[in-house]
Write an enzyme that holds these catalytic residues in place. Structure first.
Site, PDB file in Angstrom:
ATOM      1  N   LYS A   1       0.744  -1.118   0.140  1.00 12.89           N
ATOM      2  CA  LYS A   1      -0.098   0.018  -0.030  1.00 12.89           C
ATOM      3  C   LYS A   1       1.026   1.247   0.030  1.00 12.89           C
ATOM      4  O   LYS A   1       0.434   2.300  -0.104  1.00 12.89           O
ATOM      5  CB  LYS A   1      -0.977   0.031   1.218  1.00 12.89           C
ATOM      6  CG  LYS A   1      -2.134  -1.167   1.170  1.00 12.89           C
ATOM      7  CD  LYS A   1      -3.030  -0.803   2.433  1.00 12.89           C
ATOM      8  CE  LYS A   1      -2.294  -1.187   3.750  1.00 12.89           C
ATOM      9  NZ  LYS A   1      -3.484  -1.153   4.842  1.00 12.89           N
TER      10      LYS A   1
ATOM     11  N   LYS B   1       2.723   2.064   2.563  1.00 12.69           N
ATOM     12  CA  LYS B   1       2.923   2.634   3.817  1.00 12.69           C
ATOM     13  C   LYS B   1       4.177   2.093   4.675  1.00 12.69           C
ATOM     14  O   LYS B   1       4.533   0.645   4.364  1.00 12.69           O
ATOM     15  CB  LYS B   1       1.653   2.198   4.814  1.00 12.69           C
ATOM     16  CG  LYS B   1       0.385   2.805   4.292  1.00 12.69           C
ATOM     17  CD  LYS B   1      -0.717   2.675   5.356  1.00 12.69           C
ATOM     18  CE  LYS B   1      -1.939   3.521   5.042  1.00 12.69           C
ATOM     19  NZ  LYS B   1      -2.912   3.179   5.921  1.00 12.69           N
TER      20      LYS B   1
END
Length: 453
Positions: A369, A371
């Site tokens: 993602k 992150k």
């Protein structure tokens, strides 16, 4: 210690008369009229509320606001509707670091507690709550009475314990001030219902079956509105519910008895009886989400009777009342740099059901993602498992696992923050889908930005 009680009604007078038995206390009742002032100072009576009683002769009175700055402790014992106006009047005269003790019971618009109102209007933090299972008519006769102290600091606890020495007043205690305040209002609703059950059925079996269910519903509402479950076991919880719901001195129980025996209907606006429970029903009904109301059959039965003009009977369908409404709730998140906003969404999610499952993004999924977490999956998992609202933590490894997670865990309600609104509506084929508003003023992104600065 000089203590002023603002509110010369039954409860304020009873508390003042008892606290005056402690020779280290100087107790004064604030009176608005000169005749009431003269009566207390000369005759040591309050004939309006206790026509056949002599009050403790050590109890004194004041009538002028200018004397308020002499008091170290001020107790508020007023009807809820008068509190805001009275606070504005005393504000200019308050002594620095005065301890404000709220004795009044009730809840305000938007589910604001009286303690929260006091803090807001007076711009002070030194406020505690003191209330519980108590009838003024028995306290005035020195019946041993247990109240719950809701406090923030040990210094506050020490002050209250010193005040009540050598009196008939005892305390249990908690730092859950909001819970104590909420319980003082919630018990009125269920006292009406239990009065109705006794009036209609006159059965000990049925009474305590319904009492058990009432207790369970109060727990759900209390947690949903920000109180702590353990506060239910204190005088302000179990004690006050039992006193108000099972004793004929209670006005709310009496109203329920009248309904149960057919002498009262939902057209209550034509009667002079105005009770706290009815007002509280309206305020809590407006504040609670519909998903939460579905777990509260007694509350909704009461709300329909008193709020809906089409309802003329408070009939009970016991199969519906005792239906097993066990719910599992599921939510997902990264939960890095754990903060208050995370606690709030977990608390609110758990309030919708009995079991909360949390899908926690794995380190590998976070990389996909884009992150990067400050804490590893295992550390974040351990943090979540230490939170009282969380029952099970499962790994979230891919976007596509949601349907499998819902079916494997028998999920009834799926919740996420409203920044995901609409993204998970496809799950409505399998369970209810709900989006919470985010907690204002806090986010993990904001925390990371602050740490970098």
């Amino acid at each position: 210690m000089k203590i002023l009680i603002i509110g010369g009604g039954a409860f304020g007078t009873a508390v003042g008369s008892q606290l005056a038995y402690n020779s280290l206390n100087e107790i004064y009742l604030f009176q608005r009229s000169s005749s009431r002032y003269e009566e207390l100072m000369k005759e040591h009576t309050n004939h309006t509320y206790f026509p056949n009683k002599k009050l403790n002769p050590a109890l004194k009175s004041v009538i002028d606001y200018k004397y308020i700055n002499q008091f170290t402790v001020i107790m508020i014992a007023l009807p809820t509707k008068f509190i805001a106006g009275e606070l504005e009047k005393i504000k200019p005269y308050l002594k620095k670091d005065v301890l404000i003790v709220n004795l009044s019971k009730g809840i305000l618009n938007n589910n604001k507690t009286i303690v929260e109102l006091i803090r807001e209007v007076l711009s002070v933090d030194n406020v505690v709550s003191l209330k519980g299972a108590s009838f003024a008519s028995e306290m005035i006769d020195s019946a041993p009475t247990l109240l719950t102290l809701g406090y923030d600091y040990k210094e506050q606890y020490n002050v209250i314990t010193s005040i009540i020495k050598n009196t008939n007043i005892y305390i249990d205690y908690t730092t859950d001030i909001r819970g104590v305040e909420l319980l003082s209002a919630l018990k009125n609703i269920y006292a009406i219902f239990l009065g109705y059950v006794d009036g209609q059925y006159n059965s000990a079996n049925t009474r305590f079956m319904v009492l058990t269910k009432c207790f369970a519903e109060i727990k759900i509402i209390l947690k949903g509105l920000g109180g702590r479950e353990e506060s239910l076991l204190l005088s302000a919880g179990f004690g006050d519910l039992g006193l108000t719901a099972l004793n004929d001195l209670s006005r709310n129980r009496t109203l329920g008895l009248l309904i149960g025996k057919g002498f009262f209907n939902s057209d209550f606006t034509n009667h002079s009886v105005v009770l706290e429970g009815i007002k509280t029903l309206n305020m809590i009904d407006e504040a609670m989400p519909d998903l939460l109301k579905k777990r509260l059959p007694i509350f909704m039965r009461m709300a329909n009777f008193f709020i809906s003009p089409s309802e003329n009977k408070m009939d009970i369908v016991f199969d519906e009342l005792m239906e097993n409404n066990y719910k599992t709730v599921l939510t997902y998140g990264t939960f890095d740099l754990f903060h208050y906003g995370h606690v709030e969404i977990l608390r609110r999610a758990k309030s919708l059901g009995d079991r909360l499952v949390v899908g926690l993004s794995t380190d590998e999924f976070n990389l996909l993602k884009g992150k990067k977490c400050e804490f590893s999956f295992e550390k974040r998992k351990r943090m979540l498992e230490s939170i009282e609202y969380v029952d099970l933590v499962i790994p979230e490894s891919e976007w596509e696992q949601k349907v499998d997670d819902v079916t494997k865990n028998n999920v009834d309600i799926f919740v996420m923050g409203d920044d995901w609104r609409g993204k998970f509506d496809f799950l409505s084929e399998y369970c209810q889908v709900h989006y919470f508003e985010r907690t204002e003023g806090i986010s993990t992104t904001k925390l990371k930005s602050i740490l970098k600065d």
